[in-house]
Scaffold this active site. Structure first.
Site, PDB file in Angstrom:
ATOM      1  N   ARG A  79       0.836  -1.195   0.000  1.00  0.00           N
ATOM      2  CA  ARG A  79       0.000   0.000   0.000  1.00  0.00           C
ATOM      3  C   ARG A  79       0.873   1.248   0.000  1.00  0.00           C
ATOM      4  NH1 ARG A  79      -2.277  -0.576   6.195  1.00  0.00           N
ATOM      5  NH2 ARG A  79      -0.295  -0.256   7.269  1.00  0.00           N
TER       6      ARG A  79
ATOM      7  N   ASP B 171       0.156   5.432   1.087  1.00  0.00           N
ATOM      8  CA  ASP B 171      -0.844   6.242   1.774  1.00  0.00           C
ATOM      9  C   ASP B 171      -1.408   7.322   0.870  1.00  0.00           C
ATOM     10  OD1 ASP B 171      -0.658   4.839   4.137  1.00  0.00           O
ATOM     11  OD2 ASP B 171       0.845   6.162   5.015  1.00  0.00           O
TER      12      ASP B 171
ATOM     13  N   TYR C  55      12.535   3.911  -2.385  1.00  0.00           N
ATOM     14  CA  TYR C  55      11.702   5.103  -2.263  1.00  0.00           C
ATOM     15  C   TYR C  55      12.575   6.350  -2.367  1.00  0.00           C
ATOM     16  CZ  TYR C  55       7.616   2.576  -0.364  1.00  0.00           C
ATOM     17  OH  TYR C  55       6.528   1.746  -0.178  1.00  0.00           O
TER      18      TYR C  55
ATOM     19  N   ARG D 279       8.662   8.330   6.120  1.00  0.00           N
ATOM     20  CA  ARG D 279       8.230   9.682   6.488  1.00  0.00           C
ATOM     21  C   ARG D 279       8.702  10.052   7.896  1.00  0.00           C
ATOM     22  NH1 ARG D 279       1.988   9.452   5.377  1.00  0.00           N
ATOM     23  NH2 ARG D 279       2.103  11.516   6.371  1.00  0.00           N
TER      24      ARG D 279
END
Length: 266
Positions: A51, A53, A111, A200
């Protein structure tokens, strides 16, 4: 039925994440709508590598789906690409073995996180970079980054709400590039998996270090304490991009043995 694997990109601005949910537009739901139309109304289910966000972007998300027809791969890619909404792009399509699974077979992910540090904020990147208006010493961030490398328990950097019990992950790459012309920071993280909001929180902590409110050498201690309250704030989602998903048969058995079939990714 043949099992198709697709690499997709999407602008996460108007999505409430990748995963289907009762309320809110999602990438998975839009792709399933498109494939169901292509399949004359018969429902097609899409599985993602993990997933993302709300408002998080992807340049290399991976999905798989079973489709009751063997089609020319470029025709399948073109149909899925052009019939999906404009904020989703289908980059490639292949046919895989029926045992392939986009999520369970993942062995690594990359990422990037982009931070706008310009003054004033760039209005054209407000949906594509997190804004940080406070003073930063980039050298302090670069000093802290190597502490994330290697295998650690990342409980400190996992948001509440995660159902994952094993929070040990291995980070192979943790880099920072300063783009002076665009006044932005580009973080790159590559590892065998990432916990809920882990990147994050890592970025929020690194920005706090760069601002002088945390010591660059404090990372090992806060990792050891396994206490979310010791890390920095969670950086806003619009700066996060899923760049690449890796599938390596040589590492797959080891990863499945460690994690089992659980969702280990952001």
């Amino acid at each position: 039925m043949p099992r198709y694997k697709a690499i997709i990109a999407y602008d996460g601005t108007l999505f409430h994440g990748f995963q289907r949910q009762p309320n809110g537009r999602t990438v998975q739901e839009e792709l399933e709508k498109t494939l169901t139309r292509m399949n004359h109304g018969e429902v097609i289910q899409v599985h993602g590598s993990g997933r993302t966000d709300a408002h998080v972007h992807a340049a290399g998300q991976v999905i798989h789906f079973d489709y009751p027809e063997t089609r020319d791969l470029e025709r399948m890619r073109y149909a899925l690409d052009t019939q999906s909404p404009e904020d989703i792009a289908v980059k490639s399509v292949t046919i895989e073995d029926e045992t392939f699974h986009a999520r369970y077979f993942v062995t690594g992910k990359t990422y990037q996180f982009i931070v706008d540090i310009g003054k004033p904020r760039n209005p054209f990147t407000r949906n594509y970079a997190s804004f940080y208006p406070y003073p930063l010493t980039i050298e302090r961030i670069q000093q802290a980054l190597p502490h994330f490398l290697g295998t650690h328990d990342f409980t400190t950097f996992c948001a509440s709400g995660s159902s994952i019990e094993d929070k040990v992950r291995t980070i192979w790459q943790a880099d920072l590039e300063y783009d002076e012309s665009q006044q932005r920071l580009i973080f790159t993280f590559r590892g065998d998996g990432f916990l809920y909001k882990m990147i994050r929180i890592m970025v929020g902590t690194l920005l706090k270090i760069g601002n002088g409110r945390m010591d660059p050498d404090s990372i090992p201690l806060i990792l050891e304490q396994k206490n979310r309250n010791l890390a920095g704030p969670t950086a806003s989602p619009e700066g996060l991009y899923l760049m690449e998903v890796e599938y390596d048969p040589d590492r797959l058995a080891e990863k499945l043995a460690r994690y089992g079939k659980q969702e280990a990714s952001e």
